[in-house]
Design an enzyme around this catalytic site. Structure first.
Site, PDB file in Angstrom:
ATOM      1  N   ASP A   2     -34.195 -26.203 -33.288  1.00 35.44           N
ATOM      2  CA  ASP A   2     -33.348 -25.484 -32.312  1.00 35.44           C
ATOM      3  C   ASP A   2     -33.270 -23.987 -32.592  1.00 35.44           C
ATOM      4  O   ASP A   2     -32.241 -23.349 -32.294  1.00 35.44           O
ATOM      5  CB  ASP A   2     -31.936 -26.104 -32.260  1.00 35.44           C
ATOM      6  CG  ASP A   2     -31.950 -27.492 -31.639  1.00 35.44           C
ATOM      7  OD1 ASP A   2     -32.942 -27.829 -30.957  1.00 35.44           O
ATOM      8  OD2 ASP A   2     -30.992 -28.244 -31.856  1.00 35.44           O
TER       9      ASP A   2
ATOM     10  N   LYS B  86     -45.347 -25.492 -45.110  1.00 34.32           N
ATOM     11  CA  LYS B  86     -44.722 -26.793 -44.884  1.00 34.32           C
ATOM     12  C   LYS B  86     -43.318 -26.515 -44.378  1.00 34.32           C
ATOM     13  O   LYS B  86     -42.343 -26.658 -45.115  1.00 34.32           O
ATOM     14  CB  LYS B  86     -44.592 -27.605 -46.187  1.00 34.32           C
ATOM     15  CG  LYS B  86     -45.831 -27.734 -47.038  1.00 34.32           C
ATOM     16  CD  LYS B  86     -45.709 -26.911 -48.296  1.00 34.32           C
ATOM     17  CE  LYS B  86     -46.874 -27.100 -49.260  1.00 34.32           C
ATOM     18  NZ  LYS B  86     -48.186 -27.322 -48.704  1.00 34.32           N
TER      19      LYS B  86
ATOM     20  N   HIS C  54     -51.253 -23.557 -45.331  1.00 30.99           N
ATOM     21  CA  HIS C  54     -50.581 -24.290 -46.415  1.00 30.99           C
ATOM     22  C   HIS C  54     -49.062 -24.347 -46.252  1.00 30.99           C
ATOM     23  O   HIS C  54     -48.357 -24.890 -47.113  1.00 30.99           O
ATOM     24  CB  HIS C  54     -50.961 -23.633 -47.748  1.00 30.99           C
ATOM     25  CG  HIS C  54     -50.787 -24.499 -48.952  1.00 30.99           C
ATOM     26  ND1 HIS C  54     -49.935 -24.179 -49.980  1.00 30.99           N
ATOM     27  CD2 HIS C  54     -51.348 -25.692 -49.286  1.00 30.99           C
ATOM     28  CE1 HIS C  54     -49.990 -25.119 -50.901  1.00 30.99           C
ATOM     29  NE2 HIS C  54     -50.837 -26.052 -50.514  1.00 30.99           N
TER      30      HIS C  54
END
Ligand SMILES: [Zn+2]
Ligand SMILES: [Zn+2]
Lengths: 176, 176
Positions: free
Chosen positions: A127, A122, A120
């Site tokens: 870099d 996100k 779940h």
């Protein structure tokens, strides 16, 4: 000064064509987009801009990824030589509109869970020094219609744990 | 030193009874819980502990809230005199297991959206100086089964925008 931004959604509708076209071919003057959307800064264009700042690596750990503009941005980073790795949720990946198939087709490494719970997260790591994380799934629906937040942070204390979490999941989802 | 924590889920199963019982009646020695779960620190107990540190105010902006332990913690803060305000998503609120009805019943102020998009935030603000935010919905399912993250931050640069977002939504959802 480290980047420290909080962005809220829904984002105002705005045209991101110039941003993407310039990233795709920095030497050409972009053809003006004929669409009627307003130009200018918004939460979504700021998200895109930070993502497009990647020069070396991009780790994505995303429950849902169906935004065509974000998919286009990730593919162009891959073509530019950025090392892109994607982890996603198997249940969502199969849904219509997912960008995951296009990413794989472009040669981007993708791994997904084999678990009963949802993957779940996100978040994105640019870099190895900037984390983008929050409630926002990378879908047009969420970007345009939901109340959502993302944080964009360069504080090492916040970035480092997300890097470690990504590597843990990446190894764990190794299909071999 | 400001709190700067990143917690990952799923959380190891662990017994939080002592933590909650002590917060409910700090003067009594808590009766030992008979359950077989291990004691000790885990991501979920750390979340609970930070939440229970509230002394003056608690703002909750939660898409989904069904964890009985978190519901119990919020009700005890309300009884302790902490000013609790809750914003939630109307679609989710109606689902079985939602804690929202119990919060309202306890006299806690709750407002919900009237919008078509989701109120998809999952953040809490403690005493106007600590924000808890991430991918984690406040459900047992998410806590125990999903891969999730939360940040716990006292940096004013991150807390302030969430406070403003809460007040904006609180006013916007005013039923009057
Ligand atoms: Zn356009
Ligand atoms: Zn117990």
């Amino acid at each position: 000064r480290p980047v420290r931004e909080v962005l809220f959604f829904p984002s105002k509708p705005s045209c991101t064509e110039a941003l993407l076209a310039e990233a795709e071919s920095p030497d050409n003057t972009p053809v003006p987009c004929p669409c009627p959307l307003p130009r200018g800064d918004c939460a979504f264009s700021r998200l895109l801009r930070h993502l497009l700042s990647a020069r070396r690596s991009l780790e994505l750990c995303l429950f849902a990824f169906s935004s065509p503009q974000l998919g286009r941005a990730v593919r162009l980073l891959h073509r530019r030589g950025v090392r892109v790795r994607v982890v996603t949720d198997a249940q969502y990946m199969a849904l219509k509109g997912s960008q995951i198939g296009l990413l794989r087709h472009a040669g981007i490494q993708v791994r997904h869970d084999q678990e009963s719970g949802f993957m779940h997260h996100k978040f994105a790591i640019v870099d190895r020094k900037m984390v983008i994380t929050g409630s926002l799934n990378w879908t047009t629906e969420a970007i345009q219609n939901n109340r959502e937040n993302i944080l964009i942070m360069e504080d090492a204390e916040y970035v480092q744990p997300f890097l470690e979490e990504f590597e843990r999941i990446w190894e764990f989802y190794d299909p071999l």
